[in-house]
Scaffold this motif. Structure first.
Motif, PDB file in Angstrom:
ATOM      1  N   SER A 215       0.758  -1.147  -0.038  1.00  0.00           N
ATOM      2  CA  SER A 215       0.017   0.040   0.135  1.00  0.00           C
ATOM      3  C   SER A 215       0.824   1.179   0.023  1.00  0.00           C
ATOM      4  O   SER A 215       0.192   2.222  -0.029  1.00  0.00           O
ATOM      5  N   ILE A 318       2.804  -0.027   9.894  1.00  0.00           N
ATOM      6  CA  ILE A 318       2.115  -0.438   8.631  1.00  0.00           C
ATOM      7  C   ILE A 318       3.031  -1.195   7.620  1.00  0.00           C
ATOM      8  O   ILE A 318       2.810  -2.423   7.225  1.00  0.00           O
ATOM      9  N   GLU A 322       3.007  -5.338   6.509  1.00  0.00           N
ATOM     10  CA  GLU A 322       2.769  -5.565   5.092  1.00  0.00           C
ATOM     11  C   GLU A 322       3.976  -6.666   4.536  1.00  0.00           C
ATOM     12  O   GLU A 322       3.668  -7.613   3.576  1.00  0.00           O
ATOM     13  N   TYR A 382      -2.051  -2.398  14.646  1.00  0.00           N
ATOM     14  CA  TYR A 382      -1.941  -2.114  13.317  1.00  0.00           C
ATOM     15  C   TYR A 382      -3.110  -1.518  13.280  1.00  0.00           C
ATOM     16  O   TYR A 382      -3.278  -0.426  12.431  1.00  0.00           O
ATOM     17  N   THR A 383      -4.297  -1.604  13.771  1.00  0.00           N
ATOM     18  CA  THR A 383      -5.636  -0.747  13.471  1.00  0.00           C
ATOM     19  C   THR A 383      -5.536   0.591  13.895  1.00  0.00           C
ATOM     20  O   THR A 383      -5.843   1.527  13.118  1.00  0.00           O
ATOM     21  N   GLN A 386      -3.284   2.315  11.247  1.00  0.00           N
ATOM     22  CA  GLN A 386      -4.237   2.605   9.995  1.00  0.00           C
ATOM     23  C   GLN A 386      -5.281   3.770  10.391  1.00  0.00           C
ATOM     24  O   GLN A 386      -5.237   4.764   9.321  1.00  0.00           O
ATOM     25  N   LYS A 387      -5.749   4.131  11.604  1.00  0.00           N
ATOM     26  CA  LYS A 387      -6.524   5.377  11.823  1.00  0.00           C
ATOM     27  C   LYS A 387      -5.476   6.509  11.864  1.00  0.00           C
ATOM     28  O   LYS A 387      -5.979   7.496  11.038  1.00  0.00           O
ATOM     29  N   ARG A 389      -2.862   6.946  10.014  1.00  0.00           N
ATOM     30  CA  ARG A 389      -2.756   7.310   8.776  1.00  0.00           C
ATOM     31  C   ARG A 389      -3.760   8.054   8.112  1.00  0.00           C
ATOM     32  O   ARG A 389      -3.574   8.859   7.018  1.00  0.00           O
ATOM     33  N   THR A 390      -5.083   7.647   8.298  1.00  0.00           N
ATOM     34  CA  THR A 390      -5.973   8.374   7.832  1.00  0.00           C
ATOM     35  C   THR A 390      -6.329   9.679   8.258  1.00  0.00           C
ATOM     36  O   THR A 390      -6.358  10.598   7.469  1.00  0.00           O
TER      37      THR A 390
END
Length: 494
Positions: A215, A318, A322, A382-383, A386-387, A389-390
């Motif tokens: 990603s 992240i 990956e 991880y979750t 990702q938040k 990152r947003t």
């Protein structure tokens, strides 16, 4: 008379088209430089002089017949050894893939060959593109052509695209491909006084590129200047149905629209990039860059990217996550290295193969990634990453409501000596502090050389743009390039 190897992409292409010299003469000149420097710089893993000459002959024959020439016709380039090349070893600088010879061509390299470029060889990099100094390569570290005055201490050419940046700076190639996951085009460019652009995520196909973090990985162009990067990127970019993340949209003619005139544009200066402990020379160079932007006609505006402070931590959750998934395919069964001790079972083979095939940094990132994806820690790490990152992406979107591009330093220091940060992974990871946020948001960004530090080593400025606005990034880069007039090159010692 200017040496052929002092010419860039545009000058070589135009010179070949005009008959000032043949493509074969160009290939022979660069082949000679590659051979002469390999022992000292270690920029290439595999040299392919015959490939360069074959492509040159095709171009020369086409010109003799009066046929139309491609936009990269007669330009020999270096190919980062992360791109699959049909019939030529593709190793990702790892023992795991040493000796692997693909029977297919990556989309990016195929596009470049179709545009008339030739291949000088496969360039060295950090193993599986994991690193910031090119010291994790199974084939040995790349040595920068730059040196501190009065010192013979070998310096890093940056990472992971260190072979690419060293080859361009040392005149072994006029341009090279790179890949950028968290700064692996921009940081090496800054360390070597070269130019590199990471386009918007999805602009260049990832098909046939050895995966690190799917990603985030994005191919890009590295060259001597902004114009050459634009020419090369036009040939590399475009929709590819074989890549599910590829953007189905036309490639603009960035080269034709290049302009260093920033009148009517707003350049944002993120206050959060003024990190604690930043070297005074980096601060001074940044201020000089701001003055250059104003001189080019831009209005300079301070902006806020409040979640920047969490970007590096989010990235190093992240990307390894990956990587742990992507690298699971290297199991000794289908292709690549197989280590099968006497009497070993399947699990023993997996363990022995991965222990022998992966280097220390790759193992470290796989372990981190596997940990943060495990049942007890997935949500906690991880979750949450990702938040974050947003939130980082939203910060950029808000800033771009007010400004056209952002201007920051590319790296927090100039190039350091090989071995200097090897025992401290966190210190190594901090080299990416300015480049990682744009990668997390999938934004186009480039590094342009801006000057030298007190030790005579190059420093770079980074331009970050809106999604799909490579033109804005290239134009701002051209404005900085025009003002900086960076013409210094390393003194030849190799």
């Amino acid at each position: 008379m200017t040496e052929i190897t002092d010419l860039g992409v545009a000058a070589i292409r135009d010179g070949v088209a005009a008959g000032q010299f043949s493509a074969a003469e160009v290939a022979e000149a660069f082949n000679a430089n590659v051979a002469a420097a390999q022992g000292a710089l270690n920029a290439f893993i595999v040299a392919t002089p015959q490939k360069a000459l074959e492509a040159a002959k095709t171009v020369d024959d086409a010109r003799a017949k009066g046929e139309a020439l491609g936009p990269m016709a007669g330009v020999p380039i270096g190919m980062k050894d992360l791109f699959a090349t049909d019939g030529v070893q593709t190793s990702a600088a790892s023992h795991m893939l040493e000796g692997f010879v693909p029977r297919y061509e990556s989309t990016v390299s195929r596009k470049l060959w179709e545009a008339g470029a030739g291949m000088l060889g496969k360039l060295n990099l950090d193993q599986f593109a994991m690193g910031s100094s090119n010291e994790s390569s199974h084939f040995g570290a790349v040595v920068s052509p730059w040196r501190r005055p009065g010192s013979n201490a070998p310096l890093t050419a940056g990472g992971s695209s260190g072979g690419s940046s060293a080859a361009i700076a040392a005149r072994l190639a006029p341009a090279a491909t790179g890949t950028d996951t968290g700064g692996s085009i921009r940081q090496p460019a800054a360390y070597t006084g070269t130019t590199g652009i990471k386009p918007t995520y999805g602009r260049c196909s990832r098909w046939g590129v050895v995966a690190y973090a799917s990603s985030l990985d994005q191919a890009g162009a590295m060259a001597r200047d902004v114009t050459d990067c634009a020419i090369m990127l036009e040939s590399m970019a475009g929709f590819d149905p074989k890549d599910a993340t590829s953007l189905d949209m036309p490639v603009p003619n960035w080269t034709a629209s290049l302009s260093g005139d920033l009148r009517g544009k707003k350049v944002g200066i993120p206050r959060e990039y003024r990190v604690e402990g930043m070297a005074p020379e980096i601060e001074a160079m940044w201020e000089q860059g701001i003055a250059w932007a104003r001189d080019a006609g831009a209005e300079v505006v301070e902006v806020s990217l409040p979640h920047t402070q969490y970007a590096l931590a989010a990235y190093y959750i992240i990307a390894p996550a990956e990587a742990s998934s992507n690298l699971a395919r290297y199991d000794g069964v289908r292709y690549g290295l197989r280590d099968l001790p006497d009497g070993a079972g399947l699990q023993d083979m997996y363990a022995a193969t991965r222990a022998a095939g992966f280097g220390a940094e790759v193992k470290r990132r796989i372990l981190i990634g596997t940990y943060v994806l495990s049942a007890g820690f997935y949500d906690a790490y991880y979750t949450k990453a990702q938040k974050v990152r947003t939130l980082i992406s939203q910060d950029f979107a808000t800033a771009f409501e007010e400004v056209d591009v952002l201007l920051t330093p590319t790296a927090p220091t100039a190039a350091f000596a090989l071995g200097e940060n090897q025992d401290d992974p966190v210190a190594m990871y901090l080299n990416d502090v300015f480049t990682v946020p744009a990668s997390l948001a999938g934004l186009p960004a480039m590094s342009v050389p801006a000057g030298l530090d007190a030790q005579g080593l190059p420093l770079g400025l980074q331009i970050i743009g809106r999604p799909l606005d490579e033109q804005g990034v290239l134009n701002a880069g051209l404005a900085i390039e025009s003002q900086a007039q960076f013409g210094t090159r390393p003194e030849r010692w190799w």
